[in-house]
Structures are given as structure tokens and as C-alpha cells.
Enzyme design. Structure first.
Site, PDB file in Angstrom:
ATOM      1  CB  ILE A 153      65.228  21.534  35.506  1.00 26.93           C
ATOM      2  CG1 ILE A 153      63.925  20.986  35.001  1.00 26.93           C
ATOM      3  CG2 ILE A 153      65.706  20.728  36.701  1.00 26.93           C
ATOM      4  CD1 ILE A 153      64.024  19.538  34.614  1.00 26.93           C
ATOM      5  CG  HIS A 200      38.552  47.625  59.071  1.00 27.95           C
ATOM      6  ND1 HIS A 200      38.437  46.286  58.754  1.00 27.95           N
ATOM      7  CD2 HIS A 200      37.342  48.202  58.803  1.00 27.95           C
ATOM      8  CE1 HIS A 200      37.211  46.055  58.311  1.00 27.95           C
ATOM      9  NE2 HIS A 200      36.523  47.200  58.326  1.00 27.95           N
TER      10      HIS A 200
END
Ligand code: FAD
Length: 578
Positions: A384, A556
């Protein structure tokens, strides 16, 4: 055998400031190697090793004040035979976590230090990704640059942040691939692992990159002063190095001193089983269980790493969702994947205190609404918050204005004091390495008189969980809250040929656009998300629409085809989706 090295008694005071730790965890040392330096009166005293072996653990942070008799580090090894210098008997320790000797090493006294007077066009305080990138850019523009770094070039990013975590992520990724070998028709392989070796590899990667930055400094004729710098006046920095004191005069100064793990004022936080983000990166033995306090980016990255290595992980997050800055749909997807993998998650839950259990283990007491949840763990990782490195730099002396804990800057990244800029974590804008570096470019441009504003509307970020998350721009909620008529297009990885071929079909691409199709945000959860996000960043940065994207030809088969497919979905329907 393990030997605790204690803070020796060097004079009349009961504690001393540790000004430099000269070794790092995992490093091999021999008798006579310098371990650390302390400030004692006006002199700097160095403590040397009486042992040969490996630094097992650093127990304290540089620049902290350590009481006499408290352990500073642990050496795993054996006692040496020779002593080249005067030996000082260390006081009996007040507490110790390991077996072995109680010696504090031996020291010499350094009173004579070289004095340097230097001048340059731009002085940079801090050699992290903000500071060193600004230095290179400044030097490329023909400026004389000096970088002042009190630890290692590369800062948090290279030494204790982005790079070491990603080296570990990669080890775990390979392990996951080995574990799923049967899925690819390869038969069964046993994936066993050794955390110590993973840490060694991580250290090698870090060392290679840090020395690479050193080479870049050299090839760009940038002087690096290794020492802590502070302002004497608005054009002068005083630098205290190991064996020199320097005065650096500069027309412009960039503050890039970054951040460090914040210490939570929680009972039990000083428990030796509590780790911060620096300490966990040198953990060489896996615990059986770990409570991770903080379900943000760093907490979740470690949750997935440790889960893959078989640790029972529990995440405690104060907010209602993990990754609170992330688009809700994406955070929920990751939450579900995490739970499927066996990671336990408590949201809306706050750490109250940590207690040691008498027969081993630790109790982590968490408050969730009216309830108290008791979690038992071998180790606790606190992820944190970060504290900004703004202390002991004389900022008050020259009147630099602060905003909460951060150095206040304008759009040109200049502080209220002309000629002084602040970039990176320390200015409190974003805590991301690439933002620090970009701010470095902007600060240099402004020093050169180009008047460039720093823009934050297209800041990408990547989260290296499994699957990865990457994003840029607004979340769906932020776009709605800002009053846009929001249009969404989504495309699942499972409908993409390359994802299926790669066996990585989890996740989706989500495009957030306005009513004219202008792209406001892009969210990707899935394989290689971090490598796909630059395309959406480029689109947002240049104000492109979904039409611009679908009019672009994508190769592709690639996973990137998910992006135009999601864009097709904003006003119509993706092509490869029923
Ligand atoms: P820092 O990198 O903190 O560098 C500041 C430097 O200044 C340090 O080297 C320090 O020693 C030096 N210094 C401080 N005070 C002085 C002084 N008085 N005199 C001389 N030198 C001084 N970001 C990402 O973008 N991607 C990630 O994947 C990512 N992962 C992370 C993982 C972890 C575990 C952590 C902790 C952080 C991560 N970050 C990540 C954040 C990123 O590391 C920081 O945002 C970035 O390093 C900030 O750069 P900086 O140059 O501002 O400061």
C-alpha cells in the site's frame, strides 16, 4: 551458519544514521569487504565484514537511524581468519532472528574527504527513469549535465520495481507454460523450481541493465556523482559522497528523487515477517502462505506470481474492487480469474493489526464492515502506498512549494522556483516509469526554452498479472461521469484465430468512444495486452476515431486484430462474432 551484523557502539550516542549500505542481498562477500557506513558525529565510519559468505538479508533501510545493538543485516557463511583492521566488539544484541555470532564487524574512520567544485548547465537529482532519461536528452541537446544519485542508476524502476518484478513474472510464465505442456500436445513435463535461482536471474537482469545505463551516461559525457544531494541555494547542490563532498552549481536543476515504500502506522507492522515491495524481491525461500495487503497493481502482480509458485495467497483490499483505478468490467474479470486459480480476495477490508502467533505464524486482523476477519499467514506483504522522497533535500530552504506530499509543478513541470523542475513520482502526478521519462523530455524542452506542456490524456499502463491488463484513457464510468454519450465495442480473445492457436483465449478488448466514434479509452485483458496497448494510445493521442482504426489494415493472424474488431462493435457488430 547465519551471523547477524549489529550496529556497533561508535561513541556516546545510542543510535546512528546508516548513510550507505554497500552490499545487497544475495551478494557474495569476503572478510574485509565493506558492509555499511554510518554517520557518527562529523565523521563517516565504515563497518567491514569479519565473515565470508553471502548477504542473506538486509534488515533495515539506508538513511534510517539504527539503535546500537540492533541487527542491520544477516550474513550466511563462516567466520574469517584474518582481520586487516581494528576490531570493535559489538554490544550484545537486544533481539536476533538468526543463530550465530553477535559481532558488529570492524570499522575505520574517514575524516578526510576529497572536495569537488563543479559547474554544469543542468544538474539532475536522482538517476531513475525520470532523471537518467532527462540527462541523456539534455546531453544530446549539447548541455553539460551532472546526475547525482545516492544509490544505483536506474532508480526504483530498474533496481526494485518494473524490471525485477517482470523478470520474476517471466520465470513464472515459463513455469505456467511447462505446467500446461499437455494442452499443446507435448506430453507431461515436471515444472520444478528454485526461488533462489529465479532471484539470481532477476539480479543478473537488473545488473546488466544498470551497467547499461552507466555506459549510456559515459557515452553521452554525463558526469554521475554517487552521493546524496541537497539544495544549498536555488542554483547550488551540496553532494555528500562516500569519499568526497561536492558543490555543484547549475543554471537549471531537475528534481527526480522518486519514491520508496510507505510505512503504515499499524500495530505489528515491525514484525520481521512483514515485507515491503523491496524486501519481497529478495525473498529466497517461499512461504507456505502470504497475506497481501493492497490489491493494487503491485499487490496483484505478486498475488499471481506467488500463486503460480504454490503459495496460498490472500489479498486484502480496502476499496470495493481490486485494481480500483481499472475499468470495473476488466477488474471483475481479473477478480474471477484470480479466484478460479485459488487466490482468496477480501475487498472493502482494512488491515487493523498484525500479531505474532506463539507457535509460529502471524495473525492478520482485518476489519470488513462490522466484522473482524482473522487471517493466518507465514509472511505478510504490504503493498500500500509509496512515500515521496522530498525530505532532507533543503526544499524548504529555497522555498519550493508542496502540494500535499508532492512537489507542486505547473504544466511545464517547473516548480514555483524558476529554473527548478520536478519530474517522476516526486511530483505526485503518475507513479509510472514511462511517465517519469516523458516528463524528463518535457522538462529538458522547457529548459531549452521550447515551452512544452505535459499532457496526461493518453497515459498507458500495463499490469503484469496472468492474464495481463493494459489500458489507456478513460474507464467507462469516467467517460459517463464526464458527460460523454458513451459507445462501447468489445471483442473476446476466444473469437480470435491467433489467440486460439496460442492457447491464450481468455480475455477481451474493450473500446470506449464518444457518439462521434472518437476513442476515449481502451482496455485490454488478455495475453500480450501490454504489447497491444500502444496502438490504442497512438489513436487517443492523435484524436482518432473507431473508423480510422477499422480503415487500417491489421496483419493476420495476430492478436492485435481484436482491436479493429472491438472498434467495429462500437457502432455495428464485430465481423468474427455471431
Ligand atoms: P525513482 O525510480 O524512484 O528514482 C529516484 C532516484 O533518486 C533513486 O535512484 C534514488 O536513489 C535517488 N535519490 C533520491 N533522493 C536522492 C538524493 N537526495 N540525492 C541523490 N539521489 C537521490 N512503473 C511502470 O511504469 N511499470 C511497471 O511495471 C512498474 N512496476 C513497479 C513495480 C514495483 C514493485 C514498484 C515499487 C514500482 C513499479 N513501477 C512501475 C513504478 C516505477 O518504478 C516508478 O514510477 C519509477 O521508478 C519512478 O521513476 P523516478 O525517476 O521518478 O524515481
Amino acid at each position: 551458519m547465519n551471523y547477524d551484523i549489529f550496529m556497533p557502539k561508535l561513541g556516546t550516542t545510542s543510535k546512528y544514521k546508516l548513510t550507505r549500505i554497500s552490499v545487497e542481498a544475495g551478494q557474495e562477500i569476503k572478510v574485509g569487504d565493506k558492509l555499511f557506513e554510518v554517520e557518527a558525529g562529523k565523521a563517516s565510519k565504515a563497518v567491514y565484514s569479519e565473515y565470508q559468505g553471502v548477504i542473506k538479508e538486509l534488515l533495515v533501510e539506508e538513511f534510517s537511524e539504527i539503535e546500537v545493538g540492533k541487527p542491520v543485516l544477516i550474513i550466511e557463511g563462516e567466520e574469517g581468519q584474518t582481520k586487516e583492521k581494528e576490531t570493535v566488539a559489538a554490544p550484545k544484541p537486544q533481539s536476533t532472528t538468526s543463530k550465530g555470532g553477535i559481532k558488529g564487524g570492524y570499522f575505520d574512520i574517514k575524516i578526510k574527504k576529497a572536495k569537488k567544485d563543479m559547474t554544469c548547465d543542468i544538474a539532475i537529482l536522482g538517476g531513475g527513469p525520470g532523471g537518467y532519461v532527462a540527462a541523456i536528452k539534455g546531453a544530446q541537446e549539447g548541455k553539460k549535465v551532472i546526475v547525482i544519485e545516492k544509490d544505483k542508476l536506474g532508480g526504483t524502476c530498474l533496481n526494485r520495481g518494473c524490471i525485477p518484478t517482470k523478470a520474476l513474472v517471466r520465470s513464472v510464465e515459463v513455469l505456467e507454460n511447462i505446467k500446461s505442456s499437455e494442452k499443446y500436445g507435448l506430453g507431461k513435463f515436471e515444472g520444478n523450481y528454485d526461488l533462489g535461482k529465479m532471484i539470481d536471474r532477476k539480479n543478473q537482469v537488473v545488473e546488466q541493465l544498470v551497467s547499461g545505463i552507466g555506459n549510456l551516461m559515459e557515452s553521452n559525457n554525463i558526469t554521475v556523482l554517487y552521493g546524496a544531494g541537497k539544495f544549498e541555494d536555488k542554483n547550488t547542490l551540496l553532494v555528500e559522497g562516500k569519499d568526497f563532498d561536492a558543490t555543484v552549481k547549475a543554471e537549471n536543476i531537475i528534481i527526480a528523487t522518486g519514491s520508496r515504500p510507505a510505512v503504515l502506522p499499524i500495530p505489528g507492522i515491525d514484525n520481521p515477517n512483514v515485507l515491503n515491495s523491496t524486501e519481497i524481491l529478495d525473498m529466497r525461500k517461499l512461504p507456505s502462505s502470504m497475506v497481501i495487503v493492497g490489491g493494487g497493481v503491485i499487490g496483484m502482480e505478486f498475488a499471481f506470481i506467488l500463486n503460480s509458485l504454490g503459495v496460498q495467497v490472500t489479498v486484502v483490499e480496502m476499496m470495493p474492487q481490486i485494481l480500483s483505478i481499472v475499468d470495473q468490467e476488466v477488474a471483475e474479470e481479473l477478480h474471477n480469474v484470480a479466484i478460479t486459480k485459488g487466490i482468496r480476495i477480501h475487498t472493502s477490508a482494512k488491515l487493523e493489526r498484525i500479531e505474532k502467533i506463539e507457535n509460529g505464524g502471524n495473525l492478520v486482523i482485518v476489519e470488513k464492515g462490522d466484522q473482524k476477519i482473522n487471517l493466518v499467514a507465514e509472511k505478510i506483504f504490504i503493498s500500500i502506498g509509496r512515500a515521496l522522497n522530498t525530505e532532507d533535500m533543503g526544499l524548504e530552504k529555497i522555498g519550493v512549494e508542496m502540494e500535499k506530499r508532492a512537489i507542486k509543478v505547473d504544466k511545464y513541470l517547473q516548480t514555483n522556483v524558476e529554473g527548478i523542475y520536478a519530474i517522476g513520482d516526486v511530483n505526485g502526478q503518475y507513479m509510472l516509469a514511462h511517465v517519469a521519462s516523458t516528463e524528463g523530455f518535457i522538462a529538458i524542452d522547457n529548459i531549452l526554452g521550447k515551452e512544452k506542456k505535459m499532457e496526461y490524456h493518453a497515459v498507458p499502463s500495463a499490469i503484469f498479472t496472468h492474464p495481463e491488463i493494459a489500458c489507456v484513457g478513460l474507464t467507462e464510468k469516467e467517460a459517463v461521469d464526464k458527460g460523454f454519450e458513451v459507445k462501447i465495442g468489445k471483442f473476446p480473445y476466444a473469437a480470435n484465430g491467433k489467440s486460439l492457436a496460442a492457447g491464450e483465449e481468455a480475455g477481451f478488448v474493450k473500446i470506449i468512444a464518444d457518439e462521434h466514434g472518437k476513442i476515449l479509452g481502451g482496455w485490454i485483458i488478455g495475453y500480450s495486452a501490454s504489447d497491444l496497448i500502444p496502438q490504442i494510445t497512438l489513436a487517443i493521442n492523435n484524436g482518432l476515431t473507431v473508423e480510422d482504426v477499422v480503415n487500417t489494415i491489421y496483419a493476420h493472424p495476430t492478436i492485435s486484430e481484436c482491436i479493429p474488431e472491438a472498434c467495429h462493435g462500437v457502432f455495428g457488430h464485430p465481423i468474427h462474432l455471431p
